[in-house]
Enzyme design. Structure first.
Site, PDB file in Angstrom:
ATOM      1  N   ALA A 140      -2.586  -4.196  -2.529  1.00  0.00           N
ATOM      2  CA  ALA A 140      -2.907  -4.161  -1.100  1.00  0.00           C
ATOM      3  C   ALA A 140      -4.376  -3.784  -0.937  1.00  0.00           C
ATOM      4  CB  ALA A 140      -2.027  -3.125  -0.416  1.00  0.00           C
ATOM      5  N   GLY A 173       6.703  -6.590   0.354  1.00  0.00           N
ATOM      6  CA  GLY A 173       5.998  -6.511   1.633  1.00  0.00           C
ATOM      7  C   GLY A 173       6.906  -6.962   2.758  1.00  0.00           C
ATOM      8  N   SER A 174       6.289  -7.445   3.819  1.00  0.00           N
ATOM      9  CA  SER A 174       7.073  -7.757   5.024  1.00  0.00           C
ATOM     10  C   SER A 174       7.870  -9.051   4.856  1.00  0.00           C
ATOM     11  CB  SER A 174       6.139  -7.891   6.226  1.00  0.00           C
ATOM     12  OG  SER A 174       5.428  -9.105   6.131  1.00  0.00           O
ATOM     13  N   CYS A 222      10.044   1.156   2.712  1.00  0.00           N
ATOM     14  CA  CYS A 222      10.976   0.078   3.105  1.00  0.00           C
ATOM     15  C   CYS A 222      12.413   0.580   3.225  1.00  0.00           C
ATOM     16  CB  CYS A 222      10.957  -1.050   2.078  1.00  0.00           C
ATOM     17  SG  CYS A 222       9.348  -1.742   1.859  1.00  0.00           S
ATOM     18  N   LYS A 282      -2.285  -8.552  -7.350  1.00  0.00           N
ATOM     19  CA  LYS A 282      -3.127  -8.437  -6.159  1.00  0.00           C
ATOM     20  C   LYS A 282      -2.626  -7.218  -5.394  1.00  0.00           C
ATOM     21  CE  LYS A 282      -3.084  -8.941  -2.083  1.00  0.00           C
ATOM     22  NZ  LYS A 282      -3.516  -7.959  -1.045  1.00  0.00           N
ATOM     23  N   TRP A 302       0.818  -1.219   0.000  1.00  0.00           N
ATOM     24  CA  TRP A 302       0.000   0.000   0.000  1.00  0.00           C
ATOM     25  C   TRP A 302       0.848   1.263   0.000  1.00  0.00           C
ATOM     26  CZ3 TRP A 302       1.613   2.559   4.233  1.00  0.00           C
ATOM     27  CH2 TRP A 302       2.097   1.798   5.303  1.00  0.00           C
ATOM     28  N   ASN A 303       2.132   1.167   0.341  1.00  0.00           N
ATOM     29  CA  ASN A 303       2.886   2.417   0.538  1.00  0.00           C
ATOM     30  C   ASN A 303       3.282   3.099  -0.777  1.00  0.00           C
ATOM     31  OD1 ASN A 303       4.770   0.445  -0.023  1.00  0.00           O
ATOM     32  ND2 ASN A 303       6.290   1.180   1.433  1.00  0.00           N
ATOM     33  N   GLU A 319      11.685  -2.634  12.223  1.00  0.00           N
ATOM     34  CA  GLU A 319      11.236  -1.635  11.255  1.00  0.00           C
ATOM     35  C   GLU A 319      10.077  -0.837  11.878  1.00  0.00           C
ATOM     36  OE1 GLU A 319       9.802  -3.419   7.612  1.00  0.00           O
ATOM     37  OE2 GLU A 319      10.657  -1.788   6.426  1.00  0.00           O
ATOM     38  N   GLU A 369      10.891  -8.572  -2.424  1.00  0.00           N
ATOM     39  CA  GLU A 369      11.404  -7.284  -1.955  1.00  0.00           C
ATOM     40  C   GLU A 369      10.785  -7.092  -0.577  1.00  0.00           C
ATOM     41  OE1 GLU A 369      11.649  -3.996  -0.677  1.00  0.00           O
ATOM     42  OE2 GLU A 369      10.544  -3.086  -2.328  1.00  0.00           O
ATOM     43  N   LEU A 370      11.589  -7.359   0.458  1.00  0.00           N
ATOM     44  CA  LEU A 370      11.026  -7.476   1.808  1.00  0.00           C
ATOM     45  C   LEU A 370      11.438  -6.299   2.706  1.00  0.00           C
ATOM     46  CD1 LEU A 370      11.560 -11.345   2.061  1.00  0.00           C
ATOM     47  CD2 LEU A 370       9.587 -10.095   1.201  1.00  0.00           C
TER      48      LEU A 370
END
Ligand code: SIN
Length: 459
Positions: free
Chosen positions: A158, A209-210, A265, A156, A132-133, A362, A231-232
């Protein structure tokens, strides 16, 4: 069919209600993407490039509408949201070019009667799960290289910010990219992850995401040895050495730390400043941070919008309270910080030590914890003392010190006197538990390509 309410994080108002895509419809979408792959892969690269250019033109023409959606559903200040649209479109432009450059090569064989030719082929159907960011840029950073490579893609977005994605996909269709080559589903991360990893017609999963969710997806995808790009999370350190230009370091700390209200991130999560210049740096940083106006992203003076939801606010407050418990000093009072709703005033925390949560987890919010150091190697050791390895920053005007720090930081993205290193032409991605694979640059199309070779017997 259950419904998704998309809300404005500034006001809490419901902007739009969407239907979740049913399991059957998700399977059907993947099936259509699979069929579309069979023809899209054979559309020649120049034609794919020209369709991407058309998509790019439409995104540029709808810059403000898209930015408005980003601000509405994500809270990002409007000017910053316009910047995100520009950033998003730069990936489409870059991969419109790269579509024509998926070169193979020939290799001299070990006998004169043979020839070896290497080719690149599209991986297949891609399942993308995006955050979402950056609801525009993280979409195009995956969709553009996938399409350029000849893959089809189901995204898909967020659940907090699906509207920007929907509009981007509509524009892609308007540009002439086949409907089933680029599509979206509205689903929870869990449901999409299950479909993308279990359906054999999805050949690749790409996720931003996370780290926690990334690990689950990697485990699920391993059942079919599925190609993944991850990409975490990040925990970016920012080192300000004693010979840094303090004014520049403060300006770039603000750029890195408070981008999207600290919800990035690669935001600087923790700051290490040399004791010789610590007082001056901290003082200037506090002044600059307190000057940042907080509020609804549609107010044109606002630099820091709301956090995405209540959970995000609670996490940041937890890091602030933990810092206070361990002796941290806030640049403004806790009462002043809490503005109500999803808004928090940004704050600098001084007298910080390495044990505080903000130095290990984080934060994803507008706090800047500053720890002083006397010895550069200790600062580098602390900077690397994490399972994350996405982005790191440092400030020094000495080239030897700069190269020394760069060589010793275990991070995929490094900014030297630069708080904003991201660019479509640079390979973005992390080391260690921050993931693998790169997005952007020449590297960013590789994850969507398979390498295949042909050995020809000439006699
Ligand atoms: C991210 O937060 O993952 C993306 C940031 C960027 O591309 O600069």
């Amino acid at each position: 069919m259950s419904k998704l309410e998309v809300t404005n994080p500034s006001t809490g108002e419901v902007i739009q209600t969407l239907d979740f895509t049913s399991d059957e419809a998700i399977t059907a979408t993947i099936e259509r993407a699979y069929k579309a792959f069979k023809s899209w892969r054979h559309v020649d690269a120049h034609e794919r490039a020209s369709l991407l250019w058309k998509w790019s033109s439409l995104i540029k023409a709808h810059r403000d509408d898209l930015a408005r959606l980003i601000t509405l559903e994500g809270g990002k200040p409007f000017k910053e949201a316009q910047g995100e649209v520009d950033y998003a479109v730069s990936y489409v432009d870059w991969y419109a070019e790269e579509a024509k450059r998926t070169y193979g090569r020939t290799i001299p064989a070990n006998t004169p009667d043979k020839k070896i030719i290497i080719d690149k082929f599209p991986v297949g159907v891609v399942g993308a799960i995006t955050p979402w960011n950056f609801p525009a840029a993280m979409i195009t950073r995956k969709m553009a290289p996938a399409l350029a490579a000849g893959c089809t893609i189901v995204c898909k977005p967020a659940t907090q910010t699906p509207l920007t994605t929907i509009r981007l996909v509509e524009l892609a269709h308007e540009a002439g990219i086949p409907e089933d080559a680029i599509s979206y589903i509205i689903a929870s991360g869990k449901d999409a992850g299950k479909h993308f990893t279990e359906n054999t017609k999805v050949h690749k999963v790409t996720f931003t995401g996370s780290t926690g969710v990334g690990k689950k997806l990697i485990a699920q995808a391993s059942e079919q040895v599925k190609n993944v790009t991850m990409e975490l999370g990040g925990l970016a350190p920012l080192i300000v050495h004693k010979d840094a230009d303090i004014e520049k370091a403060v300006e770039q700390t603000i750029a890195s730390k408070f981008r999207n209200a600290g919800q990035t991130c690669i935001c600087a999560n923790r700051i290490y400043v040399h004791e010789d210049i610590a007082e001056a740096y901290e003082q200037q940083l506090i002044e600059a941070v307190h000057a940042l106006k907080v509020g609804d992203g549609f107010d044109q003076d606002v630099k820091v919008g709301p956090l995405i939801n209540e959970g995000a606010v609670e996490k940041v407050l937890d890091h602030i309270n933990d810092a206070i418990t361990h002796g941290g000093e806030l640049s403004r009072s806790l009462e002043d910080i809490k503005m109500g709703g999803n808004f928090l005033k940004p704050v600098v925390i001084t007298n910080v030590n390495q044990n505080m949560k903000a130095m290990h987890e984080e934060t994803f919010g507008p706090i800047a914890p500053v720890m002083r150091y006397s010895d550069l190697d200790t600062a580098i050791k602390y900077a690397n003392d994490t399972e994350f390895g996405l982005a790191a920053y440092f400030f020094t005007n000495d080239y030897r010190t700069g190269l020394y720090i760069y060589n010793h930081l275990d991070y995929g993205v490094v900014g030297w006197n630069d708080g904003g290193p991201s660019a479509a032409h640079a390979p973005f991605g992390g080391m260690k538990e921050s993931g693998y694979g790169r997005e952007g640059a020449i590297e960013g199309i590789e994850p969507y390509l398979e390498t295949k070779y042909l050995s020809i017997g000439l006699e």
